[in-house]
Design an enzyme around this catalytic site. Structure first.
Site, PDB file in Angstrom:
ATOM      1  N   SER A  77      15.784  37.806 -41.013  1.00 17.38           N
ATOM      2  CA  SER A  77      14.653  38.122 -42.170  1.00 17.38           C
ATOM      3  C   SER A  77      13.488  37.343 -41.576  1.00 17.38           C
ATOM      4  CB  SER A  77      15.390  37.257 -43.173  1.00 17.38           C
ATOM      5  OG  SER A  77      14.482  37.223 -44.428  1.00 17.38           O
ATOM      6  N   MET A  78      13.043  35.977 -42.075  1.00 20.71           N
ATOM      7  CA  MET A  78      11.762  35.509 -41.588  1.00 20.71           C
ATOM      8  C   MET A  78      11.919  35.138 -39.998  1.00 20.71           C
ATOM      9  SD  MET A  78       9.925  31.684 -42.552  1.00 20.71           S
ATOM     10  CE  MET A  78      11.300  30.668 -41.589  1.00 20.71           C
TER      11      MET A  78
END
Length: 259
Positions: free
Chosen positions: A105-106
């Site tokens: 994700s991030m």
């Protein structure tokens, strides 16, 4: 998923590495080195099971962002490039061999930005980049989760189904996690890709087929960020498919790292 550790029992399993880097297990001589980057609201301990499963064949390092767990007293960063700058600097002592980078994700975007910094500085460039649950940096969506009130942030966590519902009902836990979570969402949602050299390492993208945060087409665009091989692996599940399919993900990583 948000990682919450009450007390220091779990963190005490780390064998050093300073403020930014955690090494939960030691590895054998010559073992390939894998650096793992957490998602928004996540902590280094998310990768404790990975370190345990891959040891001693792989030297797993996990990045600890400020504002959580043993760094709770520090101000979380809201600029993703500053995060990448500081992680790249913290990894300098570990660059006696090429680093394989894995981010979810991030963490996938931070890993990408760190890979660019390693590639452009003296020493070995990145050996490989593994990006999970995230669209390519050059794709764009307008997202404003970081502007929501606390209830809106909690709704986002429930939508992604990566955090234990009991934690979200605990006011003390929420008080601990929300500042870092909001900062992380601001960092990733205000990030804008800038023109950059192509990576000189292979890129592997992984995603769940029902992930609301990334489509197959958006993941495919990662191939435009490397001069080397690219491949894509799709698993059943949503944004946190990798917790359900951890054995398959670990098998893939183990095979690639051995190769």
């Amino acid at each position: 998923m948000v990682n919450v550790v009450r007390g220091a029992a779990r963190l005490s399993t780390s064998v050093g590495s300073g403020t930014w880097i955690r090494q939960y297990r030691t590895a054998g001589p010559g073992a390939p080195r894998l650096v793992c980057f957490p998602h928004a609201g996540g902590s280094a301990s998310f990768y404790f099971p990975v370190a345990t499963a891959l040891s001693p064949d792989v030297d797993v390092l996990a990045v600890q962002y400020p504002g959580r767990q043993d760094r709770m007293g520090e101000q979380p960063l809201t600029d993703l490039r500053r995060l990448a700058d500081q992680v790249a600097e913290a990894l300098e002592p570990w660059r006696d061999q090429p680093l394989h980078l894995f981010g979810h994700s991030m963490g996938a975007v931070i890993a990408y930005e760190v890979a660019l910094r390693l590639q452009q500085s003296p020493g070995p460039g990145p050996a490989a980049l593994y990006v999970s649950g995230r669209r390519a940096p050059s794709t764009r969506r307008t997202e404003t989760v970081h502007l929501r009130d606390d209830a809106g942030l909690i709704r986002e966590l429930k939508t992604l189904a990566g955090t234990d519902a009991a934690l979200l009902a605990d006011d003390d836990v929420l008080a601990m996690i929300l500042p870092a979570l909001r900062a992380d969402y601001r960092a990733i949602e205000t990030y804008e890709h800038r023109p950059a050299p192509l990576l000189t390492c292979p890129v592997t993208a992984l995603l769940g087929d029902a992930d609301p945060k990334v489509t197959l087409a958006e993941a495919e665009v990662w191939r435009e960020h490397t001069d080397e091989d690219f491949d894509l692996h799709v698993f059943p599940g949503g944004h946190f498919y990798l917790t359900t399919h951890q054995p398959a993900v670990l098998t893939l990583l183990r095979e690639r790292l051995k190769a």
